[in-house]
Design a protein around this motif. Structure first.
Motif, short mmCIF file in Angstrom:
data_model
loop_
_atom_site.label_atom_id
_atom_site.label_comp_id
_atom_site.label_asym_id
_atom_site.label_seq_id
_atom_site.Cartn_x
_atom_site.Cartn_y
_atom_site.Cartn_z
N ALA A 165 0.85 -1.19 -0.31
CA ALA A 165 0.46 -0.03 0.04
C ALA A 165 0.52 1.47 -0.21
O ALA A 165 0.45 2.17 -0.30
CB ALA A 165 -0.96 0.27 0.97
N THR A 166 2.14 0.38 0.10
CA THR A 166 3.14 2.56 0.39
C THR A 166 3.90 2.48 -0.59
O THR A 166 3.77 1.49 -1.09
CB THR A 166 3.71 2.49 1.79
OG1 THR A 166 4.88 0.65 1.79
CG2 THR A 166 2.66 3.00 2.69
N GLY A 167 4.88 3.27 -0.70
CA GLY A 167 5.77 3.35 -2.11
C GLY A 167 4.76 3.26 -3.77
O GLY A 167 4.72 4.42 -3.41
N ASP A 168 5.82 2.93 -4.54
CA ASP A 168 5.26 2.82 -5.04
C ASP A 168 4.20 1.74 -5.41
O ASP A 168 4.09 1.16 -5.31
CB ASP A 168 6.16 2.24 -6.14
CG ASP A 168 5.34 2.34 -8.10
OD1 ASP A 168 4.75 3.05 -9.07
OD2 ASP A 168 6.75 2.14 -8.71
N VAL A 169 2.78 3.03 -5.64
CA VAL A 169 1.74 2.52 -5.98
C VAL A 169 0.63 2.54 -7.24
O VAL A 169 0.21 2.41 -7.51
CB VAL A 169 1.00 3.29 -4.80
CG1 VAL A 169 1.23 3.34 -3.81
CG2 VAL A 169 0.59 4.68 -5.23
N THR A 170 1.91 3.07 -8.42
CA THR A 170 1.75 3.25 -9.87
C THR A 170 0.42 1.60 -10.03
O THR A 170 -0.69 1.37 -11.49
CB THR A 170 2.50 3.25 -11.21
OG1 THR A 170 3.37 2.25 -10.25
CG2 THR A 170 2.95 4.50 -10.61
N GLY A 171 0.71 0.45 -9.05
CA GLY A 171 -0.08 -1.13 -9.31
C GLY A 171 -1.24 -1.10 -9.39
O GLY A 171 -1.98 -1.57 -9.88
N TRP A 172 -1.24 -0.46 -8.46
CA TRP A 172 -2.84 -0.86 -8.18
C TRP A 172 -4.03 1.24 -7.57
O TRP A 172 -5.35 0.73 -8.06
CB TRP A 172 -2.83 -1.17 -7.23
CG TRP A 172 -2.14 -0.75 -5.54
CD1 TRP A 172 -1.38 -0.43 -5.00
CD2 TRP A 172 -2.74 0.53 -4.80
NE1 TRP A 172 -0.62 0.02 -3.69
CE2 TRP A 172 -1.54 0.76 -3.74
CE3 TRP A 172 -4.11 1.20 -3.98
CZ2 TRP A 172 -1.89 1.81 -2.38
CZ3 TRP A 172 -4.05 1.70 -3.53
CH2 TRP A 172 -3.16 2.47 -2.34
N TRP A 173 -2.89 2.38 -7.99
CA TRP A 173 -3.58 2.66 -7.38
C TRP A 173 -4.09 4.00 -9.18
O TRP A 173 -3.26 4.07 -9.83
CB TRP A 173 -2.16 4.52 -6.99
CG TRP A 173 -3.90 5.92 -6.89
CD1 TRP A 173 -3.86 6.79 -7.52
CD2 TRP A 173 -3.91 6.15 -5.03
NE1 TRP A 173 -4.56 7.77 -6.78
CE2 TRP A 173 -4.81 6.95 -5.78
CE3 TRP A 173 -3.83 5.20 -4.84
CZ2 TRP A 173 -5.30 7.79 -3.97
CZ3 TRP A 173 -4.23 5.64 -3.38
CH2 TRP A 173 -5.37 7.41 -3.48
N ASP A 174 -5.26 3.83 -9.08
CA ASP A 174 -5.80 3.97 -10.31
C ASP A 174 -6.39 5.52 -11.29
O ASP A 174 -7.07 5.92 -12.27
CB ASP A 174 -6.73 2.89 -11.38
CG ASP A 174 -8.18 2.69 -10.57
OD1 ASP A 174 -7.99 3.61 -9.57
OD2 ASP A 174 -8.66 1.89 -10.85
N HIS A 175 -5.90 6.62 -10.14
CA HIS A 175 -6.97 7.60 -10.75
C HIS A 175 -5.51 8.96 -10.01
O HIS A 175 -5.01 8.89 -9.17
CB HIS A 175 -7.81 8.07 -9.03
CG HIS A 175 -8.84 7.02 -9.75
ND1 HIS A 175 -9.42 6.42 -9.56
CD2 HIS A 175 -9.93 7.86 -9.46
CE1 HIS A 175 -10.64 6.04 -9.34
NE2 HIS A 175 -10.95 6.60 -9.91
N SER A 176 -5.25 9.52 -10.97
CA SER A 176 -4.23 10.47 -10.99
C SER A 176 -4.96 11.70 -11.43
O SER A 176 -5.66 11.66 -12.23
CB SER A 176 -3.18 10.06 -12.07
OG SER A 176 -3.48 9.46 -13.19
N TYR A 177 -4.05 12.49 -11.46
CA TYR A 177 -4.02 14.28 -12.21
C TYR A 177 -3.12 14.60 -13.55
O TYR A 177 -4.63 14.48 -14.20
CB TYR A 177 -3.50 15.25 -11.53
CG TYR A 177 -3.72 16.73 -11.78
CD1 TYR A 177 -5.04 17.54 -11.35
CD2 TYR A 177 -2.33 17.35 -12.33
CE1 TYR A 177 -4.87 18.77 -11.69
CE2 TYR A 177 -2.89 18.96 -13.30
CZ TYR A 177 -4.08 19.02 -13.13
OH TYR A 177 -4.45 20.28 -13.14
N TRP A 178 -2.61 13.51 -13.61
CA TRP A 178 -1.84 13.60 -15.22
C TRP A 178 -1.75 12.02 -15.60
O TRP A 178 -2.79 11.06 -15.20
CB TRP A 178 0.40 13.02 -14.84
CG TRP A 178 0.96 14.18 -16.13
CD1 TRP A 178 1.15 12.61 -16.87
CD2 TRP A 178 0.72 15.31 -16.66
NE1 TRP A 178 2.17 13.75 -17.58
CE2 TRP A 178 1.83 15.00 -17.89
CE3 TRP A 178 0.30 16.53 -16.44
CZ2 TRP A 178 1.81 16.47 -18.52
CZ3 TRP A 178 0.36 17.06 -17.08
CH2 TRP A 178 1.21 17.21 -18.20
#
Length: 189
Positions: free
Chosen positions: A47-60
């Motif tokens: 859940a911490t560190g690089d979360v790009t694998g599971w976090w799917d909402h971003s500004y960019w």
């Protein structure tokens, strides 16, 4: 000041009257718990560190990095392009007691509003029929330019992140093979 200067100043102030729109500050709190079939330390690390694998909402549209630094005064940030200084600070880590607690302070995706939010994670071991698992509790405290609809949307998005993204990511073992393709989200409705 001359009379002419005073007239010009008064006229320019009248033409440039600011638009002031009041809002009613409000506060909301909500909590939910998700059970994840993995040990507490493993869930916390995923859940911490690089979360790009599971976090799917971003500004960019396709950020180079999405990182939650699991340390006191760490950042939850999004870097737009590799090596660039352009990005967005979503929140600051104001408390961490790894692997059981993490607290973020910041607007996350609601940057630009008069909005304050504290997001607290509590991870605790729980026993299941198949062994031990993690009970992941999220407490949200929101105040400011927020109404019940926005508060409900914030809760729904956090539930999506933890139950709909982190849980299947960890349970499929994707956090162990970061450079491999992961189909954790394809099997979910």
């Amino acid at each position: 000041m001359s009379i002419l200067a005073a007239i010009v100043l008064t006229a320019s102030l009248q033409q440039a009257e600011p638009v002031i729109e009041p809002f009613e500050p409000q506060g909301f709190s909500t909590r939910f718990t998700v059970e994840i079939d993995a040990p507490v330390s493993e869930v916390f690390d995923a859940a911490t560190g690089d979360v790009t694998g599971w976090w799917d909402h971003s500004y960019w549209p396709d950020p180079a990095e999405m990182v939650i630094e699991p340390r006191f005064d760490g950042r939850f940030y999004e870097r737009f392009e590799p090596g660039s200084d352009d990005g967005m600070l979503h929140a600051r880590v104001i408390f961490v007691q790894a692997p059981n607690q993490l607290r973020l302070h910041g607007p996350l995706g609601l940057s630009g509003r008069a909005f304050d939010m504290v997001t607290s994670w509590t991870l605790a071991e729980t026993q299941t029929e198949t062994g031990s698992a993690t009970r992941f509790t999220v407490d949200l405290r929101m105040a400011g330019e927020v109404d019940a609809e926005v508060a409900g949307a914030v809760r729904s998005v956090w539930l999506h992140f933890i139950d709909g993204r982190l849980k299947p990511w960890v349970e499929a073992g994707c956090h162990r093979q970061l450079n491999e393709p992961c189909d954790a989200f394809e099997a979910r409705p």
